[in-house]
Every structure is written in structure tokens, then in C-alpha cells.
Design a protein around this motif. Structure first.
Motif, PDB file in Angstrom:
ATOM      1  N   THR A   7       6.774 -96.972 -20.994  1.00  0.00           N
ATOM      2  CA  THR A   7       6.080 -96.126 -20.367  1.00  0.00           C
ATOM      3  C   THR A   7       4.543 -96.422 -20.795  1.00  0.00           C
ATOM      4  O   THR A   7       4.511 -97.371 -21.626  1.00  0.00           O
ATOM      5  CB  THR A   7       6.348 -94.751 -21.226  1.00  0.00           C
ATOM      6  N   LEU A   8       3.465 -95.538 -20.566  1.00  0.00           N
ATOM      7  CA  LEU A   8       2.288 -96.072 -20.564  1.00  0.00           C
ATOM      8  C   LEU A   8       2.078 -95.717 -22.085  1.00  0.00           C
ATOM      9  O   LEU A   8       1.127 -96.460 -22.747  1.00  0.00           O
ATOM     10  CB  LEU A   8       1.215 -94.929 -19.820  1.00  0.00           C
ATOM     11  N   ILE A   9       2.608 -94.815 -22.772  1.00  0.00           N
ATOM     12  CA  ILE A   9       2.540 -94.468 -24.345  1.00  0.00           C
ATOM     13  C   ILE A   9       3.010 -95.836 -25.165  1.00  0.00           C
ATOM     14  O   ILE A   9       2.361 -96.076 -25.966  1.00  0.00           O
ATOM     15  CB  ILE A   9       3.217 -93.174 -24.595  1.00  0.00           C
ATOM     16  N   ASP A  10       4.047 -96.213 -24.572  1.00  0.00           N
ATOM     17  CA  ASP A  10       4.500 -97.419 -25.222  1.00  0.00           C
ATOM     18  C   ASP A  10       3.634 -98.782 -25.049  1.00  0.00           C
ATOM     19  O   ASP A  10       3.369 -99.532 -26.105  1.00  0.00           O
ATOM     20  CB  ASP A  10       6.032 -97.825 -24.635  1.00  0.00           C
ATOM     21  N   LYS A  11       3.103 -99.047 -23.892  1.00  0.00           N
ATOM     22  CA  LYS A  11       2.106-100.073 -23.615  1.00  0.00           C
ATOM     23  C   LYS A  11       0.922 -99.879 -24.534  1.00  0.00           C
ATOM     24  O   LYS A  11       0.118-100.564 -24.777  1.00  0.00           O
ATOM     25  CB  LYS A  11       1.908-100.157 -22.185  1.00  0.00           C
ATOM     26  N   THR A  12       0.630 -98.338 -24.763  1.00  0.00           N
ATOM     27  CA  THR A  12      -0.692 -98.041 -25.456  1.00  0.00           C
ATOM     28  C   THR A  12      -0.413 -98.355 -26.791  1.00  0.00           C
ATOM     29  O   THR A  12      -1.621 -99.044 -27.601  1.00  0.00           O
ATOM     30  CB  THR A  12      -1.240 -96.774 -24.995  1.00  0.00           C
ATOM     31  N   PHE A  13       0.572 -98.047 -27.562  1.00  0.00           N
ATOM     32  CA  PHE A  13       0.557 -97.950 -28.529  1.00  0.00           C
ATOM     33  C   PHE A  13       1.348 -98.954 -29.449  1.00  0.00           C
ATOM     34  O   PHE A  13       1.595 -99.240 -30.729  1.00  0.00           O
ATOM     35  CB  PHE A  13       0.710 -96.697 -29.228  1.00  0.00           C
ATOM     36  N   ARG A  14       2.487 -99.626 -28.819  1.00  0.00           N
ATOM     37  CA  ARG A  14       3.479-100.606 -29.333  1.00  0.00           C
ATOM     38  C   ARG A  14       3.140-101.798 -29.058  1.00  0.00           C
ATOM     39  O   ARG A  14       2.489-102.325 -27.945  1.00  0.00           O
ATOM     40  CB  ARG A  14       4.827 -99.920 -28.702  1.00  0.00           C
ATOM     41  N   ASP A  15       3.613-102.678 -30.058  1.00  0.00           N
ATOM     42  CA  ASP A  15       3.523-104.311 -29.741  1.00  0.00           C
ATOM     43  C   ASP A  15       4.539-104.769 -29.200  1.00  0.00           C
ATOM     44  O   ASP A  15       5.501-104.045 -28.735  1.00  0.00           O
ATOM     45  CB  ASP A  15       3.185-104.919 -30.987  1.00  0.00           C
ATOM     46  N   SER A  16       4.703-106.179 -28.832  1.00  0.00           N
ATOM     47  CA  SER A  16       5.767-106.596 -28.243  1.00  0.00           C
ATOM     48  C   SER A  16       7.293-106.341 -28.938  1.00  0.00           C
ATOM     49  O   SER A  16       8.393-106.510 -28.236  1.00  0.00           O
ATOM     50  CB  SER A  16       5.745-108.044 -27.971  1.00  0.00           C
ATOM     51  N   ASN A  17       7.067-106.201 -30.162  1.00  0.00           N
ATOM     52  CA  ASN A  17       8.255-105.928 -30.866  1.00  0.00           C
ATOM     53  C   ASN A  17       8.824-104.527 -30.855  1.00  0.00           C
ATOM     54  O   ASN A  17       9.884-104.050 -31.721  1.00  0.00           O
ATOM     55  CB  ASN A  17       8.133-106.275 -32.360  1.00  0.00           C
ATOM     56  N   GLY A  18       8.020-103.740 -30.270  1.00  0.00           N
ATOM     57  CA  GLY A  18       8.355-102.147 -30.244  1.00  0.00           C
ATOM     58  C   GLY A  18       7.628-101.279 -31.361  1.00  0.00           C
ATOM     59  O   GLY A  18       7.924-100.013 -31.682  1.00  0.00           O
TER      60      GLY A  18
END
Length: 93
Positions: A7-18
Motif C-alpha cells: 500500500t502507499l502507507i507501506d511504501k511511504t514508511f517501510r523498508d524492503s524488509n517490512g
């Protein structure tokens, strides 16, 4: 069942490891900026101040550029862009 959709939230605040990443350990350009900036407060005149100011600005520019193009998430990239814009705005005032 785990949601694997980015999601956009994930792409905004999470790195490639989650992991949620807002801040990280300082990298060399950021450490140089901090040290040089602090030294300009102690050594306020002369050529050494000019050199320290140049180093501080160059290091901050380098850090911001690296974040803009290599940041681990959209937040870090936006932070790099904001710092670059802030540096330009400060210099042209």
C-alpha cells in the motif's frame, strides 16, 4: 492470510524488509555535517570558519542527495528533497 499488497502507507514508511523506518543511524555525510556545524559555532571567524561552513553545507547536500535517490522508503526520499529545497531557499533569501 497476510496482505502482501504494497500500500502507499507501506511504501511511504517501510523498508524492503517490512520495517517502519523514520530515522536511521547517521551515515558519514550526516556525521560530518553535525561535527562541522558544531565547530562553526566555536570557531566563528576566519578562514577555518569558512572551510567548516563549506564542509557542513557540502556534507548536508550529499546526505540529502543520497536520501533523495537511495532512501529506503518514500518518507526518507521526501526528507532528502525537503532538505535540498530548504538549503536552496536558505541560500537565496
Amino acid at each position: 492470510m497476510e496482505n502482501t499488497e504494497n500500500t502507499l502507507i507501506d511504501k511511504t514508511f517501510r523498508d524492503s524488509n517490512g520495517n517502519i523506518v523514520l530515522g536511521q543511524m547517521p551515515n558519514p555525510p550526516l556525521i560530518l555535517w553535525i561535527v562541522a556545524s558544531l565547530l562553526t559555532l566555536v570557531l566563528t571567524t576566519g578562514k577555518i570558519n569558512t572551510v567548516l561552513d563549506f564542509l557542513a553545507n557540502g556534507a548536508l547536500f550529499t546526505w540529502a542527495w543520497m536520501e533523495l535517490f537511495q532512501g529506503v522508503n518514500y518518507f526518507r526520499r521526501a526528507l532528502g528533497l525537503a532538505v535540498l529545497i530548504g538549503m536552496i531557499a536558505y541560500r537565496i533569501q
